[in-house]
Scaffold this motif. Structure first.
Motif, short mmCIF file in Angstrom:
data_model
loop_
_atom_site.label_atom_id
_atom_site.label_comp_id
_atom_site.label_asym_id
_atom_site.label_seq_id
_atom_site.Cartn_x
_atom_site.Cartn_y
_atom_site.Cartn_z
N ASP A 247 -4.38 43.29 -34.19
CA ASP A 247 -5.10 42.01 -34.24
C ASP A 247 -6.09 41.91 -35.39
N HIS A 248 -6.17 42.95 -36.21
CA HIS A 248 -7.09 42.99 -37.35
C HIS A 248 -8.55 42.88 -36.93
N THR A 249 -8.86 43.47 -35.79
CA THR A 249 -10.25 43.58 -35.38
C THR A 249 -10.83 44.94 -35.75
N GLU A 250 -10.00 45.85 -36.26
CA GLU A 250 -10.46 47.15 -36.73
C GLU A 250 -11.39 46.93 -37.92
N ALA A 251 -12.38 47.82 -38.09
CA ALA A 251 -13.43 47.62 -39.09
C ALA A 251 -12.90 47.42 -40.50
N PHE A 252 -11.78 48.04 -40.84
CA PHE A 252 -11.22 47.92 -42.18
C PHE A 252 -10.98 46.46 -42.56
N PHE A 253 -10.61 45.63 -41.60
CA PHE A 253 -10.21 44.26 -41.89
C PHE A 253 -11.39 43.29 -41.94
N ALA A 254 -12.60 43.77 -41.69
CA ALA A 254 -13.78 42.91 -41.76
C ALA A 254 -14.24 42.77 -43.21
N GLY A 255 -14.87 41.67 -43.52
CA GLY A 255 -15.41 41.47 -44.86
C GLY A 255 -14.72 40.34 -45.59
N ASP A 256 -15.26 40.03 -46.78
CA ASP A 256 -14.80 38.87 -47.55
C ASP A 256 -13.91 39.23 -48.73
N ALA A 257 -13.75 40.50 -49.03
CA ALA A 257 -12.91 40.89 -50.16
C ALA A 257 -11.46 40.52 -49.87
N PRO A 258 -10.68 40.10 -50.87
CA PRO A 258 -9.28 39.76 -50.64
C PRO A 258 -8.52 40.90 -49.96
N LEU A 259 -7.72 40.52 -48.97
CA LEU A 259 -6.90 41.49 -48.24
C LEU A 259 -5.45 41.31 -48.67
N TRP A 260 -4.88 42.38 -49.21
CA TRP A 260 -3.49 42.38 -49.66
C TRP A 260 -2.63 43.21 -48.73
N ARG A 261 -1.42 42.72 -48.48
CA ARG A 261 -0.42 43.50 -47.74
C ARG A 261 0.65 43.93 -48.74
N LEU A 262 0.78 45.23 -48.91
CA LEU A 262 1.74 45.78 -49.87
C LEU A 262 2.91 46.37 -49.10
N SER A 263 4.10 45.91 -49.40
CA SER A 263 5.32 46.45 -48.79
C SER A 263 6.02 47.31 -49.82
N VAL A 264 6.16 48.59 -49.54
CA VAL A 264 6.76 49.53 -50.48
C VAL A 264 7.71 50.45 -49.72
N PRO A 265 8.59 51.17 -50.42
CA PRO A 265 9.40 52.17 -49.72
C PRO A 265 8.52 53.20 -49.03
N GLY A 266 8.96 53.67 -47.88
CA GLY A 266 8.14 54.60 -47.11
C GLY A 266 7.81 55.88 -47.85
N ASP A 267 8.68 56.27 -48.80
CA ASP A 267 8.43 57.51 -49.54
C ASP A 267 7.73 57.27 -50.87
N ALA A 268 7.20 56.05 -51.08
CA ALA A 268 6.50 55.76 -52.32
C ALA A 268 5.23 56.58 -52.43
N LEU A 269 4.82 56.84 -53.66
CA LEU A 269 3.58 57.56 -53.90
C LEU A 269 2.39 56.70 -53.50
N ALA A 270 1.22 57.31 -53.53
CA ALA A 270 0.00 56.56 -53.25
C ALA A 270 -0.12 55.40 -54.25
N VAL A 271 -0.58 54.25 -53.78
CA VAL A 271 -0.75 53.08 -54.64
C VAL A 271 -2.09 53.20 -55.34
N ALA A 272 -2.05 53.52 -56.61
CA ALA A 272 -3.28 53.77 -57.37
C ALA A 272 -3.89 52.45 -57.83
N LEU A 273 -4.74 51.87 -56.99
CA LEU A 273 -5.41 50.62 -57.29
C LEU A 273 -6.85 50.69 -56.82
N PRO A 274 -7.76 50.00 -57.48
CA PRO A 274 -9.15 49.99 -57.02
C PRO A 274 -9.28 49.30 -55.67
N GLY A 275 -10.21 49.78 -54.86
CA GLY A 275 -10.42 49.20 -53.54
C GLY A 275 -10.18 50.23 -52.46
N THR A 276 -10.16 49.78 -51.21
CA THR A 276 -9.91 50.67 -50.08
C THR A 276 -8.55 50.34 -49.47
#
Length: 354
Positions: A247-276
């Motif tokens: 339900d996105h009530t977990e603390a990670f989803f709180a705040g005003d910063a843009p929230l992105w959903r990234l769909s990648v292959p399950g074996d993809a490397l870590a997504v090296a991007l700024p942010g959490t």
């Protein structure tokens, strides 16, 4: 109910003739998702109720305006569930909105998404015609599986009137385990476990902790607990964790910063991007809180073989969903033309010009 449906059909015909548009709305709990909905609001909540439910057949047929909570309570009373765990971002969500949004919760990687559970539906298309697709049985050979196209269409193809959904029994046993791992180690472990006969029904990594949910027969869950190790979470804490992710009530989803959903292959490397980041679905879904430019986020995600959606906040006047290549855009345009030739339903909600 028939009078209401006829009134809606007439309204659609009038809008098509006048060059108007209609924005379908249930509980409004996912109004933030996608681009802004254009058109005169059409509230579906008056069309509610269970049409047919046979627990032994694992099928329920329900009107689109029925509250999602009402349906889930009915199923729970029979020890059954909507296995794709539809999110409840706020109270009041409807079954039609659940299907139209096409969003699923933590169990998605184990059981499938919304469209995998849609057996059939009735809908009003952009000409005002009342159409029926699919059926009310598990095995249906009535033709093309058009009903599943409505899952994730955000009301741009037509107005769902009634939908038949496959339901599943609630698992006899569930348990959740925690492991202290960095992101790379967690992704490696998830991929290794994915090739084993383990009853993993959900996973999440955040801030150096990987959590698994095990669901299934008592013997299978007990065996997995012994073989995997880790720290077992108390049941109440585990339930709160998975509900918070759904339900996105977990603390990670709180705040005003843009929230992105990234769909990648399950074996993809870590997504090296700024942010959490928060990682779900065995590594296939990565949530990103970031103010990085959209072009950078999409370029990095595409380099890993995936795509990026601006899920919440941020600039919603441009592309919210990952830009389509020309062949896919042509298919989307043809689909829109087939169902809604006059562009009555929520024009531009998915993509500009569609």
């Amino acid at each position: 109910m028939n009078d209401l449906i006829e009134a809606w059909r007439e309204g659609v015909r009038s809008a098509a003739e006048a060059g108007g548009s209609i924005a379908i709305r249930g509980g409004g709990t996912k109004a933030f998702y996608g681009r802004a909905a254009a058109g005169e609001p059409l509230d579906t909540r008056a069309l509610r109720g269970i049409v047919n439910y046979e627990p032994s057949e694992l099928v329920v047929t329900v009107r689109a305006g029925t509250p999602l909570a009402e349906l889930e309570a009915l199923l729970a009373g029979q020890g059954q569930m909507l296995a794709f765990e539809p999110p409840r971002f706020a109270p009041g969500g409807t079954v039609g909105g659940c299907v139209a949004a096409g969003l699923a919760g933590p169990r998605r990687a184990a059981v499938g998404g919304v469209r995998d559970f849609v057996l059939g539906l009735r809908m009003i298309d952009g000409r005002g015609d009342l159409l029926r697709f699919g059926g009310e049985v598990m095995k249906n050979v009535a033709g093309y599986d058009v009903s599943r196209v409505m899952a994730g269409s955000l009301g741009t193809l037509g107005l769902i009137v009634e939908v038949s959904l496959k339901v599943l029994p609630c698992p006899p046993a569930e348990a959740s385990l925690c492991f202290e791992l960095d992101e790379a180690a967690a992704l490696h472990r998830l991929n290794a476990w994915g090739g084993q006969p383990l009853p993993i029904s959900a996973s999440v990594w955040r801030d150096g902790v990987l959590t698994l949910r095990l669901s299934g027969a008592v013997a299978a869950v007990d065996a997995a607990l012994l073989s995997l190790g880790g720290e077992r979470l108390p049941a109440a804490q585990a339930d709160a964790l998975w509900a918070g992710l759904r339900d996105h009530t977990e603390a990670f989803f709180a705040g005003d910063a843009p929230l992105w959903r990234l769909s990648v292959p399950g074996d993809a490397l870590a997504v090296a991007l700024p942010g959490t980041q928060l990682v779900e679905w065995g590594g296939a879904q990565r949530w990103l809180r970031s103010t990085a430019p959209a072009a950078d986020i999409r370029a990095r995600t595409a380099a890993l073989g995936g795509h990026a959606t601006l899920f919440r906040q941020g600039d919603r006047s441009g592309d919210v969903f990952h830009p389509l290549p020309a062949p896919m855009r042509a298919l989307q345009r043809n689909l829109k033309q087939a169902f809604d030739p006059a562009g009555v339903f929520s024009p531009g909600r998915l993509y500009e010009g569609l």
